[in-house]
Motif scaffolding. Structure first.
Motif, PDB file in Angstrom:
ATOM      1  N   LEU A   4       0.843  -1.208   0.000  1.00  0.00           N
ATOM      2  CA  LEU A   4       0.000   0.000   0.000  1.00  0.00           C
ATOM      3  C   LEU A   4       0.873   1.251   0.000  1.00  0.00           C
ATOM      4  N   GLY A   5       0.523   2.194  -0.834  1.00  0.00           N
ATOM      5  CA  GLY A   5       1.384   3.365  -0.997  1.00  0.00           C
ATOM      6  C   GLY A   5       2.453   3.122  -2.056  1.00  0.00           C
ATOM      7  N   TYR A   6       2.326   2.010  -2.783  1.00  0.00           N
ATOM      8  CA  TYR A   6       3.258   1.677  -3.875  1.00  0.00           C
ATOM      9  C   TYR A   6       4.699   1.557  -3.394  1.00  0.00           C
TER      10      TYR A   6
ATOM     11  N   ALA B  57      17.461   1.080  -9.199  1.00  0.00           N
ATOM     12  CA  ALA B  57      16.648  -0.063  -9.614  1.00  0.00           C
ATOM     13  C   ALA B  57      15.316  -0.114  -8.874  1.00  0.00           C
ATOM     14  N   LYS B  58      15.281   0.502  -7.704  1.00  0.00           N
ATOM     15  CA  LYS B  58      14.057   0.483  -6.902  1.00  0.00           C
ATOM     16  C   LYS B  58      13.301   1.801  -6.974  1.00  0.00           C
ATOM     17  N   LYS B  59      13.978   2.839  -7.476  1.00  0.00           N
ATOM     18  CA  LYS B  59      13.336   4.147  -7.484  1.00  0.00           C
ATOM     19  C   LYS B  59      12.611   4.340  -8.807  1.00  0.00           C
ATOM     20  N   ALA B  60      11.426   3.788  -8.875  1.00  0.00           N
ATOM     21  CA  ALA B  60      10.627   3.815 -10.095  1.00  0.00           C
ATOM     22  C   ALA B  60       9.200   3.485  -9.696  1.00  0.00           C
ATOM     23  N   PRO B  61       8.237   3.785 -10.567  1.00  0.00           N
ATOM     24  CA  PRO B  61       6.878   3.337 -10.289  1.00  0.00           C
ATOM     25  C   PRO B  61       6.867   1.828 -10.023  1.00  0.00           C
ATOM     26  N   PHE B  62       5.990   1.381  -9.143  1.00  0.00           N
ATOM     27  CA  PHE B  62       6.047   0.019  -8.589  1.00  0.00           C
ATOM     28  C   PHE B  62       6.337  -1.065  -9.623  1.00  0.00           C
ATOM     29  N   ALA B  63       5.556  -1.086 -10.704  1.00  0.00           N
ATOM     30  CA  ALA B  63       5.678  -2.186 -11.662  1.00  0.00           C
ATOM     31  C   ALA B  63       7.015  -2.159 -12.387  1.00  0.00           C
TER      32      ALA B  63
ATOM     33  N   THR C 244      15.178   7.637 -16.414  1.00  0.00           N
ATOM     34  CA  THR C 244      14.821   8.642 -17.408  1.00  0.00           C
ATOM     35  C   THR C 244      13.713   9.541 -16.874  1.00  0.00           C
ATOM     36  N   LEU C 245      12.732   8.894 -16.282  1.00  0.00           N
ATOM     37  CA  LEU C 245      11.600   9.619 -15.727  1.00  0.00           C
ATOM     38  C   LEU C 245      12.084  10.636 -14.694  1.00  0.00           C
ATOM     39  N   MET C 246      12.942  10.177 -13.789  1.00  0.00           N
ATOM     40  CA  MET C 246      13.399  11.078 -12.731  1.00  0.00           C
ATOM     41  C   MET C 246      14.231  12.222 -13.290  1.00  0.00           C
ATOM     42  N   ASP C 247      15.120  11.879 -14.227  1.00  0.00           N
ATOM     43  CA  ASP C 247      15.949  12.934 -14.817  1.00  0.00           C
ATOM     44  C   ASP C 247      15.091  13.985 -15.509  1.00  0.00           C
ATOM     45  N   THR C 248      14.107  13.514 -16.242  1.00  0.00           N
ATOM     46  CA  THR C 248      13.207  14.436 -16.936  1.00  0.00           C
ATOM     47  C   THR C 248      12.542  15.380 -15.940  1.00  0.00           C
ATOM     48  N   LEU C 249      12.044  14.807 -14.866  1.00  0.00           N
ATOM     49  CA  LEU C 249      11.290  15.604 -13.905  1.00  0.00           C
ATOM     50  C   LEU C 249      12.182  16.599 -13.170  1.00  0.00           C
ATOM     51  N   TRP C 250      13.389  16.136 -12.824  1.00  0.00           N
ATOM     52  CA  TRP C 250      14.289  17.055 -12.107  1.00  0.00           C
ATOM     53  C   TRP C 250      14.664  18.242 -12.983  1.00  0.00           C
ATOM     54  N   ASN C 251      14.848  17.937 -14.275  1.00  0.00           N
ATOM     55  CA  ASN C 251      15.157  19.025 -15.204  1.00  0.00           C
ATOM     56  C   ASN C 251      14.022  20.041 -15.273  1.00  0.00           C
ATOM     57  N   LEU C 252      12.820  19.535 -15.340  1.00  0.00           N
ATOM     58  CA  LEU C 252      11.668  20.435 -15.413  1.00  0.00           C
ATOM     59  C   LEU C 252      11.494  21.215 -14.114  1.00  0.00           C
ATOM     60  N   GLU C 253      11.769  20.543 -13.015  1.00  0.00           N
ATOM     61  CA  GLU C 253      11.663  21.228 -11.721  1.00  0.00           C
ATOM     62  C   GLU C 253      12.677  22.365 -11.649  1.00  0.00           C
ATOM     63  N   ALA C 254      13.866  22.074 -12.208  1.00  0.00           N
ATOM     64  CA  ALA C 254      14.913  23.101 -12.186  1.00  0.00           C
ATOM     65  C   ALA C 254      14.539  24.323 -13.018  1.00  0.00           C
ATOM     66  N   MET C 255      13.576  24.152 -13.912  1.00  0.00           N
ATOM     67  CA  MET C 255      13.096  25.293 -14.702  1.00  0.00           C
ATOM     68  C   MET C 255      11.966  26.022 -13.978  1.00  0.00           C
ATOM     69  N   TYR C 256      11.861  25.805 -12.706  1.00  0.00           N
ATOM     70  CA  TYR C 256      10.856  26.480 -11.875  1.00  0.00           C
ATOM     71  C   TYR C 256       9.425  26.180 -12.322  1.00  0.00           C
TER      72      TYR C 256
ATOM     73  N   PHE D 155       4.380   8.089  -7.119  1.00  0.00           N
ATOM     74  CA  PHE D 155       5.840   7.990  -7.057  1.00  0.00           C
ATOM     75  C   PHE D 155       6.483   9.359  -7.261  1.00  0.00           C
ATOM     76  N   ILE D 156       5.979  10.096  -8.232  1.00  0.00           N
ATOM     77  CA  ILE D 156       6.553  11.413  -8.514  1.00  0.00           C
ATOM     78  C   ILE D 156       6.290  12.361  -7.343  1.00  0.00           C
ATOM     79  N   ALA D 157       5.078  12.333  -6.826  1.00  0.00           N
ATOM     80  CA  ALA D 157       4.719  13.250  -5.742  1.00  0.00           C
ATOM     81  C   ALA D 157       5.487  12.937  -4.464  1.00  0.00           C
ATOM     82  N   GLU D 158       5.755  11.664  -4.246  1.00  0.00           N
ATOM     83  CA  GLU D 158       6.356  11.278  -2.981  1.00  0.00           C
ATOM     84  C   GLU D 158       7.871  11.261  -3.044  1.00  0.00           C
ATOM     85  N   GLN D 159       8.403  10.801  -4.180  1.00  0.00           N
ATOM     86  CA  GLN D 159       9.839  10.533  -4.195  1.00  0.00           C
ATOM     87  C   GLN D 159      10.646  11.386  -5.164  1.00  0.00           C
ATOM     88  N   VAL D 160       9.992  12.056  -6.093  1.00  0.00           N
ATOM     89  CA  VAL D 160      10.796  12.756  -7.092  1.00  0.00           C
ATOM     90  C   VAL D 160      10.722  14.275  -6.907  1.00  0.00           C
TER      91      VAL D 160
END
Lengths: 416, 338
Positions: free
Chosen positions: A269-271, A312-318, B108-120, B136-141
């Motif tokens: 829960l919470g992914y 490797a773990k820092k990604a959407p769950f699936a 890739t996803l994280m890099d993309t988002l961090w770049n966009l965040e850096a653009m305010y 995932f993005i809201a909590e960890q990125v």
């Protein structure tokens, strides 16, 4: 000669649990009880308040070397295993290159000889490239030092291949480790199929992915007489099927990963990608059935250790890589089951020493004359685990931030 | 005693989207949100509907803010409504269609988002094929950027669900006490999941899901929905009928034999609709497959509110964007002070 005095010696192999002295000479147990006279004791230690257990044996963990050293090395992961109480670990064959040739087995053994902190017992690939099509050279691999054959969690789809590999292994009495997992039923899934997967909208893996495959394996085992061990059981129903097979005279052993005894699918829960593991965490009913089977001696416990780098773990769950780092603080983590009253101490130690030793036909225990592979454990020390305490390179460990009771003081690994 | 198990994981998964004082700072899911908060979204959207009828449709709530539409899955319709909503709030909007790369997607996803965040950037509107991606993005990125979930895998599509709630509220005088049926491919539907939570929280008397066993997810009852295999039984006494789009892939995956058989059993016809209450409304998140899940006579008929849904979409998206931006700003400034 090393002496440990007044230690609580727990050895389920001998049905022993008493406070005694133990003498060790040149890596072998000389005697227990009163030392008598005339012996030269070079080192004497006070074991008061400590437990001495046979070293833990792991029936399956991932050593990422060769091939995945960004995740860990034989040195780092065996150091972690030792700190968790292990003296022997079976390494799964899904390295890169795959452990399907004697050259790779030898490479692992050579690396282990120079760098490993515990005895490394390689499992070789059952099929070439783990592809489930052509048999690996089992006899050659055994001669090179593989203790058993396994296809890790790579699925053998073809029932014909499954039958023939069992027959072939049976010819030479080579132990076969199989995971029960039906490719088509598990396809696309990343967690147990049930109310939690429905809530999270994650594709599910039904319990039948395991049980349908297990039924097939059991019927073929009956036909072929293979010496079979089922790795990583996760379903309560599987326990029942294994019991029925044994009642019908089949000689079959099995293990369950510690994670499946500790957690259920609710942990996701919470992914939480940390809890993305294979086999998947299942329901509380499954967990209770697995615990009962460990209590009755029907299941051994394996680590299913799988270290990962952070990315490797820092990604959407699936998309997160499945697996959990488990070797560090393994025994204190497993002891939480005893503290919670879910498992007896004797059953836990048996599932981590006697049962795996019998699967591997290893002489293992704390009786006189045996190689001294043992774990000295302080049952009361409280410790809070932080990532910097871990030896494993994989920080995908569930105990980070948790407070654990009990600590491995020292692990003795024989050189013989 | 060791307190190892689930100490953090069993917490309410919807907490991630709320500020410390319980306001919206992201909008990820309808699950776990209070009736008050859901009603606030609907009330705010209602107030925007009146501004949409004016000649000058813009309000300055997001003036000077940058909103990025991050669509990892293609969707012209949803993306356009978010774009319009952002523009009518006077935000600057950037549209990015990002095909998912085959390797190391997480990175890739994280890099993309961090770049966009850096653009305010101040807000990301995210659509992604993976359930939990917005979480995932809201909590960890990028927790300090307001995240609006525009659909994640099978998990949630909360703005669609809220525009559906608004539609029901406006056409049925409220949601409380209503019997609502959702028909079709529930298994793969993020819309259905978000609707079920919102309907339950807003007091619907009963939420039914209707479809074949292959398209109803396991243990759907745990979400508070009652499964029906028979369309006519399921529609009996319904106030609202929500049809879902059927994807062609379902036939290839052995989930259904044919479109024809599906239409025979679950396609909404005038005859089947007659089982519902005479004043029942018919909804569909679109785009509709005429003759597959709904016949034209019903889709274009007097009980259909499908086109009204589309026009409410902009107002609802304006509402959640305005609320999340305000919540995110107050959270960020209170964290700076602390």
């Amino acid at each position: 000669m090393l002496q440990i005095r007044n230690v609580r010696l727990i050895d389920p192999a001998q049905h022993r649990d008493d406070i005694t002295d133990i003498l060790v000479d040149n890596g072998r147990i000389h005697s227990t009880g009163d030392a008598g006279s005339g012996l030269v004791i070079s080192e004497s230690r006070d074991g008061n308040g400590l437990w001495l257990l046979p070293g833990l044996i792991d029936l399956g963990g991932h050593l990422p070397e060769p091939g995945y050293t960004q995740k860990g090395t034989i040195e780092s992961e065996t150091r972690a295993a030792r700190s968790g109480g292990f003296t022997h670990i079976c390494s799964l064959p899904d390295t890169s290159p795959v452990a399907d040739t004697s050259a790779v087995i030898k490479l692992i053994l050579e690396k282990a000889a120079s760098a490993a902190q515990v005895h490394v017992l390689p499992l070789a690939a059952l099929t070439q490239g783990l592809a489930g099509e052509q048999l690996a050279s089992m006899v050659t691999l055994s001669e090179a030092g593989a203790v058993a054959m396994s296809n890790a969690r790579h699925i053998i789809r073809d029932s014909y291949v499954l039958r023939r590999l069992m027959e072939y292994a049976a010819t030479y009495d080579i132990p076969v480790f199989l995971s029960a997992n039906d490719a088509a039923l598990a396809a696309g899934g990343c967690m147990h199929e049930g109310p939690v997967s429905t809530r999270l909208g994650l594709p599910g893996i039904p319990a039948t992915a395991e049980t349908v495959s297990l039924a097939k394996i059991l019927l073929l085992a009956e036909q072929t007489g293979a010496r079979l061990h089922i790795s990583q059981v996760s379903c309560g129903r599987s326990v029942l099927m294994l019991r029925q097979a044994r009642e019908q005279g089949l000689n079959i052993t099995a293990d369950t990963p510690l994670a499946n005894l500790l957690y259920t699918h609710d942990a996701i829960l919470g992914y939480r990608s940390l809890y993305n593991v294979q086999p998947p965490l299942r329901t509380e009913e499954d967990r209770q059935a697995l615990l009962a089977a460990v209590e009755s001696g029907e299941l051994a416990i394996s680590s299913n250790h799988r270290p990962h780098e952070i990315a490797a773990k820092k990604a959407p769950f699936a998309e997160a890589r499945p697996g959990m780092s488990q070797y560090d603080c393994f025994l204190p983590l497993a002891m939480t089951l005893v503290h919670r009253g879910e498992l007896s101490l004797n059953a836990l130690i048996r599932a981590l020493t006697v049962l795996p030793a019998s699967v591997l036909r290893l002489q293992h225990g704390l009786s006189s004359g045996q190689a001294f592979n043992a774990c000295l454990f302080n049952p009361e020390t409280e410790q809070t685990i932080s990532a910097s305490d871990l030896y494993s390179q994989g920080h995908n460990h569930p105990a980070i931030g948790a407070s654990l009771r009990g600590r491995v003081e020292e692990v003795f690994v024989s050189q013989v | 005693m060791t307190s190892l198990i689930h100490h953090e994981t069993l917490r309410d998964p919807s907490r991630v989207q709320l500020t410390d004082d319980g306001r919206l700072k992201h909008f990820l899911t309808t699950e776990g949100l209070s009736a008050e908060l859901l009603t606030e979204i609907l009330d705010t959207a209602d107030s925007f509907i009146s501004t949409q009828e004016r000649a000058v449709k813009k309000v300055p709530l997001l003036r000077g803010k940058t909103v990025v539409n991050l669509f990892f899955e293609n969707s012209t319709r949803t993306r356009s409504t978010f774009e319009l909503a952002a523009k009518r709030l006077s935000a600057d909007i950037l549209n990015l269609d990002i095909a998912r790369s085959a390797t190391s997607k997480g990175e890739t996803l994280m890099d993309t988002l961090w770049n966009l965040e850096a653009m305010y950037s101040d807000m990301f509107v995210v659509r992604h094929a993976d359930s939990g991606a917005a979480h995932f993005i809201a909590e960890q990125v990028t927790p300090n950027v307001a995240i609006i979930n525009a659909g994640d895998g099978r998990h949630a599509h909360p703005t669609q669900a809220m525009l559906d709630m608004l539609t029901i509220r406006r056409h049925k005088e409220g949601i409380a006490g209503k019997v609502v049926a959702i028909v079709g491919d529930i298994l793969h539907s993020r819309v259905a999941r978000s609707q079920i939570y919102a309907l339950r929280t807003l007091g619907a008397a009963e939420v039914r899901v209707i479809g074949p066993g292959t398209l109803l997810p396991k243990d759907i009852e745990a979400l508070g929905a009652k499964p029906f295999y028979d369309m006519k039984q399921g529609l009996a006494d319904c106030d609202v009928v929500i049809m879902l789009r059927l994807q062609k892939e379902r036939m290839q995956n052995a989930l259904l034999p044919s479109e024809g058989e599906f239409f025979k059993l679950y396609g909404l016809t005038e005859a089947k609709l007659a089982c519902a209450r005479p004043d029942a409304i018919v909804m569909h998140p679109g785009p509709i497959n005429r003759g597959v899940e709904i016949e034209s006579a019903v889709a274009d008929g007097p009980q259909s509110v499908i086109l009204n849904q589309v026009s409410y979409g902009i107002a609802v998206r304006m509402a959640v964007m305005a609320m999340a931006m305000s919540g995110q700003q107050s959270q960020n400034s209170s964290e700076e002070m602390a």
